[in-house]
Design a protein around this motif. Sequence first.
Motif, mmCIF file in Angstrom:
data_model
loop_
_atom_site.group_PDB
_atom_site.id
_atom_site.type_symbol
_atom_site.label_atom_id
_atom_site.label_comp_id
_atom_site.label_asym_id
_atom_site.label_seq_id
_atom_site.Cartn_x
_atom_site.Cartn_y
_atom_site.Cartn_z
ATOM 1 N N ARG A 93 0.862 -1.193 0.000
ATOM 2 C CA ARG A 93 0.000 0.000 0.000
ATOM 3 C C ARG A 93 0.887 1.228 0.000
ATOM 4 N N GLY A 94 0.394 2.301 -0.639
ATOM 5 C CA GLY A 94 1.117 3.560 -0.635
ATOM 6 C C GLY A 94 0.191 4.720 -0.899
ATOM 7 N N TYR A 95 0.595 5.909 -0.444
ATOM 8 C CA TYR A 95 -0.148 7.142 -0.672
ATOM 9 C C TYR A 95 0.730 8.084 -1.486
ATOM 10 N N VAL A 96 0.163 8.590 -2.569
ATOM 11 C CA VAL A 96 0.924 9.418 -3.499
ATOM 12 C C VAL A 96 0.259 10.788 -3.614
ATOM 13 N N SER A 97 1.035 11.838 -3.481
ATOM 14 C CA SER A 97 0.538 13.199 -3.675
ATOM 15 C C SER A 97 0.614 13.537 -5.160
ATOM 16 N N LEU A 98 -0.545 13.813 -5.762
ATOM 17 C CA LEU A 98 -0.617 14.203 -7.170
ATOM 18 C C LEU A 98 -0.902 15.700 -7.216
ATOM 19 N N PRO A 99 0.078 16.518 -7.586
ATOM 20 C CA PRO A 99 -0.011 17.963 -7.359
ATOM 21 C C PRO A 99 -0.847 18.738 -8.359
ATOM 22 N N ALA A 100 -1.211 18.132 -9.503
ATOM 23 C CA ALA A 100 -1.918 18.901 -10.534
ATOM 24 C C ALA A 100 -2.948 18.015 -11.222
ATOM 25 N N ALA A 101 -3.892 18.669 -11.900
ATOM 26 C CA ALA A 101 -4.910 17.961 -12.675
ATOM 27 C C ALA A 101 -4.308 17.508 -14.001
ATOM 28 N N GLN A 102 -4.078 16.214 -14.125
ATOM 29 C CA GLN A 102 -3.503 15.651 -15.333
ATOM 30 C C GLN A 102 -3.585 14.128 -15.266
ATOM 31 N N THR A 103 -3.044 13.451 -16.272
ATOM 32 C CA THR A 103 -3.008 11.996 -16.288
ATOM 33 C C THR A 103 -1.648 11.507 -15.791
ATOM 34 N N TYR A 104 -1.680 10.585 -14.824
ATOM 35 C CA TYR A 104 -0.476 10.011 -14.243
ATOM 36 C C TYR A 104 -0.419 8.520 -14.578
ATOM 37 N N THR A 105 0.784 8.020 -14.822
ATOM 38 C CA THR A 105 0.977 6.598 -15.077
ATOM 39 C C THR A 105 1.565 5.939 -13.835
ATOM 40 N N ILE A 106 0.848 4.945 -13.323
ATOM 41 C CA ILE A 106 1.308 4.169 -12.174
ATOM 42 C C ILE A 106 1.945 2.893 -12.724
ATOM 43 N N ARG A 107 3.224 2.706 -12.475
ATOM 44 C CA ARG A 107 3.950 1.545 -12.995
ATOM 45 C C ARG A 107 4.280 0.582 -11.847
ATOM 46 N N PHE A 108 3.877 -0.671 -12.023
ATOM 47 C CA PHE A 108 4.136 -1.702 -11.019
ATOM 48 C C PHE A 108 5.298 -2.583 -11.479
ATOM 49 N N PHE A 109 6.205 -2.869 -10.562
ATOM 50 C CA PHE A 109 7.416 -3.613 -10.896
ATOM 51 C C PHE A 109 7.533 -4.864 -10.037
#
Length: 241
Positions: free
Chosen positions: A197-213
Amino acid sequence: MRHLYLIIMFPYMFFAQQGVGINTNDPQQALHIAGTTSTIRLDGLNAVNNASNSGDFDGNGNLSDNTFPLYINEDGDFLLDFNTLYISEDEDAIQTTTTITLNPFTNSDGNGAEEVFSFNVTTTRPTILEIKYNISFEVNSNAAGDEIEDYLSRRITNYFTVGGATYGIASKNFTNRTPSFSFGNTGSNETYYNVGRGYVSLPAAQTYTIRFFGEVSSGDSYLATSVVFGSGIDSLLFRMY
């Protein structure tokens, strides 16, 4: 008699131009409940009337240790419902498998890492994104699926990245049998899981890519190891705050 009856029922409720006060005659908001031990009870949110309230789920008879988060929707309503951006529920979140194979003496440091899958999230405002994952894997000695029969340890790790930063690291150590120098001991093939589990701060309105490794470490260049990620039923949850 009607006025007398109301006074008896609500002896500590006061109405003022600026709001309604309970236990105070000077309300500071539209509704002000005074008192250091004041509480609110909403019957519509109790375990009898609301399916999202699991009540005394541990069965110990003590309701004080069975609490549930309260949410507010865009209309200002109080809710217990767990609203998510994405949840895989009964579906498999990873539709394809990814294999990392460490061949003897070809991986100088005994480590390997590959992207397992990615997920795009579009936000309309700055937000905090909560991510939970449950990623399955199997450990073998090679890509053909032969069992590991030594007693040496391998570390299998999962994590995700957003914008180059790493979050939600989860690892398991795999050891196939107890130490023994007798030959003929057989290994095992089972499905294991890393849960993170993790919490991510997304600072702006846009599309983000979450990459799992996925990452595999044998610690030595001579240990044959092959790990298949996504071999079982995997789960994924995204939630924005």
